[in-house]
Motif scaffolding. Sequence first.
Motif, PDB file in Angstrom:
ATOM      1  N   ALA A 156      48.344  56.158  38.065  1.00  0.00           N
ATOM      2  CA  ALA A 156      47.190  55.790  37.242  1.00  0.00           C
ATOM      3  C   ALA A 156      46.598  54.453  37.644  1.00  0.00           C
ATOM      4  CB  ALA A 156      47.585  55.778  35.765  1.00  0.00           C
ATOM      5  N   ILE A 157      47.446  53.452  37.747  1.00  0.00           N
ATOM      6  CA  ILE A 157      46.936  52.116  38.017  1.00  0.00           C
ATOM      7  C   ILE A 157      46.514  51.970  39.471  1.00  0.00           C
ATOM      8  CG2 ILE A 157      49.179  51.113  38.588  1.00  0.00           C
ATOM      9  CD1 ILE A 157      46.299  49.509  36.550  1.00  0.00           C
ATOM     10  N   ILE A 158      47.120  52.752  40.375  1.00  0.00           N
ATOM     11  CA  ILE A 158      46.723  52.684  41.786  1.00  0.00           C
ATOM     12  C   ILE A 158      45.303  53.210  41.968  1.00  0.00           C
ATOM     13  CG2 ILE A 158      47.214  53.542  44.101  1.00  0.00           C
ATOM     14  CD1 ILE A 158      50.169  53.559  43.344  1.00  0.00           C
ATOM     15  N   THR A 159      45.014  54.370  41.377  1.00  0.00           N
ATOM     16  CA  THR A 159      43.662  54.917  41.481  1.00  0.00           C
ATOM     17  C   THR A 159      42.660  54.025  40.769  1.00  0.00           C
ATOM     18  OG1 THR A 159      44.119  56.301  39.538  1.00  0.00           O
ATOM     19  CG2 THR A 159      44.439  57.304  41.689  1.00  0.00           C
ATOM     20  N   GLY A 160      43.074  53.428  39.642  1.00  0.00           N
ATOM     21  CA  GLY A 160      42.190  52.490  38.954  1.00  0.00           C
ATOM     22  C   GLY A 160      41.888  51.268  39.795  1.00  0.00           C
ATOM     23  N   THR A 161      42.881  50.808  40.560  1.00  0.00           N
ATOM     24  CA  THR A 161      42.674  49.665  41.453  1.00  0.00           C
ATOM     25  C   THR A 161      41.674  50.003  42.550  1.00  0.00           C
ATOM     26  OG1 THR A 161      44.939  48.931  41.023  1.00  0.00           O
ATOM     27  CG2 THR A 161      43.832  48.015  42.959  1.00  0.00           C
ATOM     28  N   PHE A 162      41.791  51.216  43.112  1.00  0.00           N
ATOM     29  CA  PHE A 162      40.822  51.642  44.131  1.00  0.00           C
ATOM     30  C   PHE A 162      39.398  51.620  43.569  1.00  0.00           C
ATOM     31  CE2 PHE A 162      44.247  54.453  46.306  1.00  0.00           C
ATOM     32  CZ  PHE A 162      44.772  53.326  46.906  1.00  0.00           C
ATOM     33  N   SER A 163      39.221  52.161  42.370  1.00  0.00           N
ATOM     34  CA  SER A 163      37.883  52.248  41.777  1.00  0.00           C
ATOM     35  C   SER A 163      37.273  50.879  41.539  1.00  0.00           C
ATOM     36  CB  SER A 163      37.950  53.025  40.452  1.00  0.00           C
ATOM     37  OG  SER A 163      38.337  54.359  40.658  1.00  0.00           O
ATOM     38  N   ILE A 164      38.062  49.972  40.999  1.00  0.00           N
ATOM     39  CA  ILE A 164      37.500  48.681  40.609  1.00  0.00           C
ATOM     40  C   ILE A 164      37.221  47.816  41.841  1.00  0.00           C
ATOM     41  CG2 ILE A 164      39.615  47.320  40.299  1.00  0.00           C
ATOM     42  CD1 ILE A 164      38.384  46.436  37.574  1.00  0.00           C
ATOM     43  N   ILE A 165      38.009  47.964  42.903  1.00  0.00           N
ATOM     44  CA  ILE A 165      37.736  47.213  44.127  1.00  0.00           C
ATOM     45  C   ILE A 165      36.492  47.761  44.815  1.00  0.00           C
ATOM     46  CG2 ILE A 165      38.598  46.833  46.482  1.00  0.00           C
ATOM     47  CD1 ILE A 165      41.300  46.263  45.309  1.00  0.00           C
ATOM     48  N   LYS A 166      36.288  49.067  44.754  1.00  0.00           N
ATOM     49  CA  LYS A 166      35.062  49.657  45.302  1.00  0.00           C
ATOM     50  C   LYS A 166      33.838  49.085  44.591  1.00  0.00           C
ATOM     51  CE  LYS A 166      32.322  52.825  47.250  1.00  0.00           C
ATOM     52  NZ  LYS A 166      31.103  52.744  46.456  1.00  0.00           N
ATOM     53  N   GLN A 167      33.908  48.950  43.267  1.00  0.00           N
ATOM     54  CA  GLN A 167      32.792  48.380  42.509  1.00  0.00           C
ATOM     55  C   GLN A 167      32.540  46.933  42.922  1.00  0.00           C
ATOM     56  OE1 GLN A 167      33.582  48.880  38.309  1.00  0.00           O
ATOM     57  NE2 GLN A 167      34.425  50.914  38.623  1.00  0.00           N
ATOM     58  N   CYS A 168      33.614  46.140  43.022  1.00  0.00           N
ATOM     59  CA  CYS A 168      33.465  44.732  43.381  1.00  0.00           C
ATOM     60  C   CYS A 168      32.882  44.581  44.773  1.00  0.00           C
ATOM     61  CB  CYS A 168      34.815  44.029  43.302  1.00  0.00           C
ATOM     62  SG  CYS A 168      35.500  43.913  41.644  1.00  0.00           S
ATOM     63  N   SER A 169      33.352  45.390  45.717  1.00  0.00           N
ATOM     64  CA  SER A 169      32.864  45.296  47.089  1.00  0.00           C
ATOM     65  C   SER A 169      31.385  45.660  47.174  1.00  0.00           C
ATOM     66  CB  SER A 169      33.695  46.208  47.992  1.00  0.00           C
ATOM     67  OG  SER A 169      33.254  46.152  49.324  1.00  0.00           O
ATOM     68  N   ALA A 170      30.978  46.695  46.441  1.00  0.00           N
ATOM     69  CA  ALA A 170      29.584  47.124  46.485  1.00  0.00           C
ATOM     70  C   ALA A 170      28.654  46.071  45.901  1.00  0.00           C
ATOM     71  CB  ALA A 170      29.416  48.443  45.734  1.00  0.00           C
ATOM     72  N   LEU A 171      29.121  45.314  44.921  1.00  0.00           N
ATOM     73  CA  LEU A 171      28.283  44.314  44.266  1.00  0.00           C
ATOM     74  C   LEU A 171      28.511  42.912  44.823  1.00  0.00           C
ATOM     75  CD1 LEU A 171      28.489  45.571  40.575  1.00  0.00           C
ATOM     76  CD2 LEU A 171      26.677  45.958  42.241  1.00  0.00           C
ATOM     77  N   GLY A 172      29.118  42.824  46.006  1.00  0.00           N
ATOM     78  CA  GLY A 172      29.231  41.546  46.696  1.00  0.00           C
ATOM     79  C   GLY A 172      30.279  40.608  46.166  1.00  0.00           C
ATOM     80  N   CYS A 173      31.330  41.128  45.536  1.00  0.00           N
ATOM     81  CA  CYS A 173      32.378  40.276  44.974  1.00  0.00           C
ATOM     82  C   CYS A 173      33.738  40.531  45.599  1.00  0.00           C
ATOM     83  CB  CYS A 173      32.463  40.465  43.462  1.00  0.00           C
ATOM     84  SG  CYS A 173      31.020  39.878  42.571  1.00  0.00           S
TER      85      CYS A 173
END
Length: 786
Positions: free
Chosen positions: A369-386
Amino acid sequence: MILRRPVMDIEGWSPNNPLKKESWRTVLTLAYQSLGVVYGDLSTSPLYVYKSTFAEDIQHSESNEEIYGVLSFVFWTLTLIPLIKYVFIVLRADDNGEGGTFALYSLLCRHARVSTLPNGQLADQELYEYHNKDGNESCNNRDPGLRLKSTLEKHRFLQRILLILALIGTCMVIGDGVLTPAISVFSAVSGLELVVSKHHHEYIEVPIACIILVFLFYLQHYGTHRIGFLFAPVVIAWLFCISSIGVYNIFHWNPQVYQALSPYYMYKFLKKTQRGGWMSLGGILLCITGSEAMFADLGHFSQLSIKIAFSFVVYPALILAYMGQAAYLSKHHIIESDYRIGFYESVPERIRWPVLAIAILAAVVGSQAIITGTFSIIKQCSALGCFPRVKVIHTSSKICGQIYIPEINWTLMMLCLAVTVGFRDTKHISNASGLAVITVMLVTTCLMSLVIVLCWKRSIIFAICFIFFFGSIEALYFSASLIKFREGAWVPVVLSFVFLAIMYIWHYGTLKKYEFEFQNKVSINWLLSLGQNLGIVRVKGIGLIHTELVSGIPSIFSHFVTNLPAFHQVLVLFCIKYVPVPHVRPEERFLVGRIGPKEYRVYRCIARYGYRDMVLDDVEFEKDLVCSIAEFMRSEDPELNNGTLDNLENEEKMTVIGTASTHYKGITKWDDDKEQSSEVTCTGDVTEVGSPDVGPRKRVRFVVPESPKIDRSVRLELNELMEAREAGMAFILGHCYVRTKTGSGLIKRLVINLGYDFLQRNCRAPTYASSFPRASTLEVGMIYHV
């Protein structure tokens, strides 16, 4: 900005009929998959909650007040936080289907200008997903959040605080991604102490846990879809197992244990245990470990499926499991080690081996659960320049939120193994995990209070009640976790500090680089001064210049022209921009405009993507780019480009153009294998792109609608675009080296010259860069002094 939107007849969609609702079969299928991905962590918490709670802080007695008090805390914590807060409130704050801490931040960026990147456009506010769930966006004087919104937009300091708050939550999710697999697997393996001699147990526990963790992270590249179907039966078997054991223990040992559900026992527990009871809350907190995954993994499933799975399957099973353990412990006041053993001691001896096997499998699932959640949130941060650019692999063709990030996966694995080998016990790992979990929840509560006012347009009093009620509960648990800083809780703090430094350095460097480009952009007067031929030799073909700017002419263009006075007959200033929405619909993908007079053949094209979108491959990219420019030529209003200086100085005349597949009544690219039709076509011979010397000959043609009639000058421009495309397309990418100005402070020099430069050199190349044919790509280097 002048924004023109052509009328498009798109089948299956209209503003009044946005999206088809999911069928119940789809919802139930996703609910089934979510059990294996989202709820594995939450369902394995009975393995270590009582063990961690009674570790050292509470001196047990012959009475049941401590046991009943812990059960009462567990019941009400599970009810208030996962059920009430997340299922009924937080899940409703999804960003068009996407969840997580950064999704809340992007939601706030849409409703208030709090984004620190100054590349926003009025055209972005016309995107469909800006208004998908927000209703009427018009503000009035009665809007309760108008003053709050104005305050946030005026003060740059508050915007930075909001960004740092979102980044802290993100970093704690990453830290939890390290700690949760360690504690879940280690707790499951610790059951070997009941079936293996102590001498052997000490030598096999850590190696077995490490082997299981390596296997778990190896499975990630198969994707959430396959793992969900593989893991869901394990979680269902585990939930059935713990609930059945719980029911057995309740009726066999203490049917009166239901009395502990009264909140009065919480008061008695704290009154009797005092400081020890307060410190033990760090162990009780672990009963909600994994609750944040319900929101973070929302993009992998759907809101309704996650609600159904938790409310009707996970929540009842967990309550029965904790009640069963409490019933057993209430009748077994023997020695302190009983409390240390926890879950496995309450399992009937004849089924301990099968339960141990299921528990180990469930612990592996729980970490998912937390591994897939980590993938999702890092994808969001990378796309928005963070976050630095990473390789994102989409593991499902149907659900684009299901992704895999190799660099993050193996980094988490190494850190997880280090924590497991370093601590070698669940006490310190549980202290660390508890602090990470409760910090993420506190950040979510703070951001949700702003969402309630700014996005939901609810009363400020309602937001204050929300943050006061849930914030006070979480603050109590946070204080109990923070007091154990030296006993393991320092781990998530250190991990978060490292990741926070990486994120903020990358964001700061990206911001400074954009500000330099914006301040040093070339005016259109410079372009006009070059004359019709731009003062250089115009060669055949399309020159595609990548830039981060959404307006103006980038300095990289003047730098290139100054050093190489030859360029293509058609110039396109191209920008890929991520906007704070999960998806950008294909019919809203491109913004196309013209720079300078019509005869200059210079265009601007902005491709907009959401943080969950996947950038197209090179074939589709080239097709959509050329067709979008051709459609712009056809739909352009001649009066908006009449050649006067006043109009030329205002270059922000952008038209919303869809991808080639959405041009039902516009220009499309003709494929050679299509049958002939009665529509008008423009044709010409061409060598296949990427093969300038050899390759099959084919035709590049545009299918031009017969009605309305196209002006002759437009046809000539289309012919020239077609001829340029036949000659080939060259991609000019700017490679910028960022350096500080002379006299800059020490901290700025360290951040830019060391931190950002190191990250920029070692991170992945932009996604779109890998889509360009290497044989047609040219990089232009330039130093930015910020």
